[in-house]
Design a protein around this motif. Sequence first.
Motif, short mmCIF file in Angstrom:
data_model
loop_
_atom_site.label_atom_id
_atom_site.label_comp_id
_atom_site.label_asym_id
_atom_site.label_seq_id
_atom_site.Cartn_x
_atom_site.Cartn_y
_atom_site.Cartn_z
N ARG A 209 0.82 -1.21 0.00
CA ARG A 209 0.00 0.00 0.00
C ARG A 209 0.86 1.27 0.00
O ARG A 209 0.48 2.30 -0.53
N SER A 234 1.22 -6.84 -2.27
CA SER A 234 0.44 -7.22 -1.09
C SER A 234 -1.04 -7.15 -1.45
O SER A 234 -1.42 -6.55 -2.46
N THR A 252 -3.89 -15.66 0.81
CA THR A 252 -4.92 -15.81 -0.21
C THR A 252 -4.38 -15.45 -1.60
O THR A 252 -5.15 -15.21 -2.52
P1 FAD Z 1 -0.29 -1.70 5.06
O1 FAD Z 1 -0.46 -2.64 6.20
O2 FAD Z 1 -1.18 -0.50 5.00
O3 FAD Z 1 1.23 -1.23 5.10
C1 FAD Z 1 1.76 -0.26 4.27
C2 FAD Z 1 3.19 -0.02 4.71
O4 FAD Z 1 3.81 0.89 3.83
C3 FAD Z 1 3.29 0.57 6.12
O5 FAD Z 1 4.14 -0.23 6.92
C4 FAD Z 1 3.90 1.95 5.89
O6 FAD Z 1 4.79 2.35 6.92
C5 FAD Z 1 4.63 1.75 4.58
N1 FAD Z 1 4.78 2.98 3.80
C6 FAD Z 1 3.83 3.90 3.48
N2 FAD Z 1 4.33 4.85 2.69
C7 FAD Z 1 5.65 4.54 2.51
C8 FAD Z 1 6.71 5.16 1.82
N3 FAD Z 1 6.52 6.28 1.09
N4 FAD Z 1 7.93 4.61 1.87
C9 FAD Z 1 8.14 3.46 2.59
N5 FAD Z 1 7.16 2.83 3.28
C10 FAD Z 1 5.94 3.36 3.24
N6 FAD Z 1 -2.40 -9.61 2.67
C11 FAD Z 1 -1.48 -9.98 1.76
O7 FAD Z 1 -0.53 -9.25 1.48
N7 FAD Z 1 -1.63 -11.17 1.10
C12 FAD Z 1 -2.63 -12.03 1.34
O8 FAD Z 1 -2.72 -13.08 0.71
C13 FAD Z 1 -3.60 -11.66 2.33
N8 FAD Z 1 -4.62 -12.51 2.65
C14 FAD Z 1 -5.49 -12.14 3.65
C15 FAD Z 1 -6.48 -13.04 4.04
C16 FAD Z 1 -7.33 -12.71 5.05
C17 FAD Z 1 -8.39 -13.69 5.47
C18 FAD Z 1 -7.23 -11.44 5.69
C19 FAD Z 1 -8.15 -11.06 6.82
C20 FAD Z 1 -6.26 -10.55 5.31
C21 FAD Z 1 -5.37 -10.87 4.27
N9 FAD Z 1 -4.37 -10.00 3.87
C22 FAD Z 1 -3.45 -10.42 2.97
C23 FAD Z 1 -4.35 -8.59 4.33
C24 FAD Z 1 -3.34 -8.33 5.42
O9 FAD Z 1 -3.95 -8.54 6.67
C25 FAD Z 1 -2.87 -6.85 5.37
O10 FAD Z 1 -3.98 -6.00 5.41
C26 FAD Z 1 -2.07 -6.52 4.11
O11 FAD Z 1 -1.04 -7.47 3.91
C27 FAD Z 1 -1.48 -5.13 4.24
O12 FAD Z 1 -0.82 -4.79 3.05
P2 FAD Z 1 0.33 -3.71 3.09
O13 FAD Z 1 1.41 -4.16 4.00
O14 FAD Z 1 0.67 -3.38 1.70
O15 FAD Z 1 -0.43 -2.41 3.68
#
Ligand code: FAD
Length: 319
Positions: A209, A234, A252
Amino acid sequence: MAEVLVLVETAPDGSGVRKTTLEALTAARVLGEPSAVVLGAPGTAAGVKDALAEYGAAKVLVGESDDIDAYLVAPKAEVLAQLVADRSPAAVVIPSTPEGKEIAGRLAIKTGSGFLTDVTEIAADGTATQVAFAGATIVHAKVTTGTPIYTLRGNSVAPEAAPAAAEEETVTVSVSDAAKQTRVVDRVVEQKSDRPDLTEASIVVSGGRGVASAENFSIIEGLADSLGAAVGASRAAVDSGFYPHSFQVGQTGKTVSPQLYIAVGISGAIQHRAGMQTSKSIVAVNKDPEAPIFELADFGVVGDLNTVVPAATEQITAR
Ligand code: FAD
């Protein structure tokens, strides 16, 4: 020497045997002499025999029929079950892909056998290693009923050549009406990209994200291309429409186990870890020093990905 059946997976674009099959042949060799089973439309076996011979297939069992191609996985499970009944192999090893796991489950039911899914290692006594509960537990398990069936997780065993005879045998294919209940009406082959396949790549660069937009994923692609890597994402990035779902890594999504996994703007949620934590080396780029991904990472860079990643790409490209 005992025979071990290995189900062959070929690339949908016709480019030959998938790496997952070479890994399965390598893993199977500790249990006995592999017989590669090629099931598909007429012509499937053409062009794959040399690779199977190079990686230790003593025999190549070829079952080609339009029926295998026309009805999802049920015919393959049926033919494999017949082979198990006829040949009493010591084990069956299948790549742990979505199709492979479905075939293995059906085969286990048909043959009354135990099966172990997503194994990362098989020992000579049949004990398999599995990573469970999103990596929190390592399990050593052994099948005690019927013919042991294993699905082998991609990238967990390095393919090793071991030339063998690859004697061809034709397998009679007769598909029952019960296996013809779901017909394939169309197949869309994903556009071939110059990047390696996500599940087979030795380097994966994934964006989360934090990448913030679909356009900004070009930063992730740029780093991936400088390293000859695959691109992953992700679920948050996929759900936000930054990258297609077929690139999602995690519980997933797809399971990857590359030599190097670079997580960019990914927090490290347990569901994401489930798909990448068996990577050999993990590098994280995140602006939050408290991000959970750093607990898992071998190397971490605390910084803004918009600065760190282009700088890294430039340095790598300059080498
Ligand atoms: P976030 O948690 O929002 O993290 C974003 C990160 O980016 C933060 O740590 C932030 O500090 C960093 N960031 C922001 N801007 C910058 C920048 N400019 N420079 C550097 N860093 C920055 N997730 C998966 O990935 N795969 C799956 O298969 C999956 N299956 C799921 C199944 C179920 C049943 C459930 C409930 C959830 C599932 N999820 C899955 C979702 C998971 O729980 C998280 O919500 C998801 O992985 C978060 O994605 P993320 O780390 O990209 O986003």
